[in-house]
Design a protein around this motif. Structure first.
Motif: not given
Length: 494
Positions: A281-284, A290-293, A298-300, A302-310
């Protein structure tokens, strides 16, 4: 039903809730807040009333407390603590509306993290502490905590533990249930203290560090700042990410590590799939945003934080993910339903149930082609019995039926489907933030009292995994006429 034992336990629950209010009194003293008098008065009231009820009733013999009693007792306990826990918010004036106060308290104890507050920082420090402390208490379970201290039901504690603890099955770590409960809380407390120390090392103020640790440990997500976790340094966000992940793992894994059974712990099937889902899920999402940060870090992060958080149903946010593309929204919604591992503090359907479901479907398809095949499969090295499969299917049917019914009631509000569906999904799975009008920077205050009561019921249904509350409703309505008693015999309900 064993009413005497149930009332005895509820008396102790009331007494313990009084004890749990005392730390907020200390916080009020430190910050010189008048709200501390309210917490002190309610603590004294709960202690006196609870002890009078618990000590004033003679506890019945050990052979009279059955599984159905455990379900009913757990359901009543969680309703009681949500109502009693709301009174400090009401009487301090921090959340004067009773429905809102019960919603907020139920969200705390069930470790959901959904809120009706638009300005969290306006609350007194004592109420902010109580709000986060409910996460820590509810994460492992109120009755599990009490079992570690009191012999509640003369050897029948396993019924309470199985009714309150999340997952398709609950086994004792050690021969005695009371020792198992104590061991769970030792592990839970050590991990909480470890996170607290690392947050302090990163420069987080003590009050914010301890409340964040409570919210992370319970996988709840209440924050004491309006910015949630978005205003903290990358180091602090990484610390919270790691500990959210750790608290989403089955605590049996930590017990195996304590026994130095490293190979068995590391090969735990449920944990393996849990980590695989997080990585995928983090990779996806990384690819999608990828273009938002400006940087890959930062991409990694925020992606990892929100995936783990959810997936752990914590609900913290490091960024407003409601602004992310639709693919990321879809992944996060799916993670809400997957949930964390069984035997963790996380919510959702649980990874183990999905593994069992897929293996069961695969086995049944094979049986259609080979009718004489012996249909057995394993999870974490143990054969999954028919009883576990039946209970899982019962849970899933009850889960989706109550989910659909709740969605129909909430839809009467007239809000868009994404808002209503994500609001219900986040409450039922004990996550916290949803999408659109209930996004990570918004709240549930705009919903009517009826919808808030539905969400509150769904938070309790999700935390207790449906069955205890359904048993309570069935018992209250008198629909249960004959229930299985000891040794498989039938007994008429009391």
């Amino acid at each position: 039903m064993n009413i005497r034992m149930t009332v005895h336990i509820l008396g102790w629950v009331t007494c313990f809730e009084g004890l749990f209010l005392l730390p907020s009194c200390l916080v009020a003293l430190v910050y010189q807040e008048s709200e501390g008098m309210v917490y002190l008065a309610l603590a004294a009231l709960y202690l006196a009333l609870g002890y009078a009820i618990a000590a004033g009733r003679k506890r019945p013999a050990s052979g009279q407390f059955y599984a159905r009693d455990g379900f009913v007792c757990v359901a009543l306990t969680w309703i009681l603590i949500s109502v009693l826990g709301a009174l400090p918010f009401i009487f301090t004036g921090d959340i004067p509306d009773p429905i809102d106060a019960i919603f907020e308290t139920a969200s705390g104890f069930t470790t959901t993290g959904a809120t009706i507050l638009s300005d969290v920082e306006a609350l007194s420090k004592s109420s902010l502490f109580w709000r986060s402390f409910t996460h820590w208490l509810g994460g492992m379970g109120i009755l599990v905590f009490m079992m570690a201290i009191l012999p509640l039901s003369s050897g029948r504690n396993i019924h309470l533990m199985r009714a309150e603890s999340p997952g398709p099955s609950v086994e004792k770590m050690v021969p005695k249930v009371r020792q198992s409960a104590a061991l769970l809380y030792v592990i839970y407390t050590v991990l909480t203290l470890a996170e607290l120390l690392l947050l302090l090392a990163g420069g987080m103020p003590f009050f914010e560090a301890i409340t964040t640790s409570f919210s992370t440990a319970g996988t709840g997500g209440f924050a004491v700042l309006n910015s949630n976790m978005s205003g903290y340094s990358p180091y602090l966000q990484y610390v919270v990410t790691i500990f959210m992940l750790l608290f989403g793992i089955n605590f049996n894994v930590y017990y195996l590590l304590l026994l130095r059974k490293f190979r068995t712990a590391l090969l735990y099937e449920e944990m393996r799939w849990y980590l695989i889902v997080i990585a995928a899920a983090t990779a996806l999402i990384m690819w999608d945003i990828r273009n938002l940060f400006p940087t890959l870090e930062e991409v990694f992060r925020h992606s990892a934080f929100q995936v783990v958080s959810i997936i752990t149903t914590t609900g913290f946010m490091s960024v407003d993910f409601d602004l992310w593309p639709k693919l990321s929204h879809t992944v996060l919604i799916l993670l809400m339903f997957i949930g964390a591992c069984a035997g963790s503090t996380g919510g959702g359907i649980k990874v183990s149930r999905w593994i069992i479901l897929f293996k069961y479907l695969r086995t049944e398809l094979r049986r259609l082609m080979h009718p004489r095949m012996i249909s057995r499969f394993r999870l974490n090295g143990a054969v999954v019995g028919e009883e576990i499969i039946r209970s899982m299917l019962l849970y899933l049917v009850a889960y989706f039926l109550t989910f659909v019914l709740s969605l129909m009631v909430v839809s009467l509000e007239g809000y868009d489907l994404v808002t209503n569906f994500s609001a219900l999904a986040t409450c039922y799975n004990n996550v916290g933030p949803g999408l659109n009008l209930v996004g990570p920077t918004l709240n549930f205050s705009f919903y009517s009292s009826l919808s808030k009561l539905v969400f509150t019921a769904d938070m309790l249904l999700g935390r207790l995994e449906v069955i205890p509350l359904l048993v309570l409703v069935s018992a209250a309505s008198g629909s249960i006429r004959r229930l299985p008693g000891r040794g498989g015999r039938s007994r008429t309900a009391d």
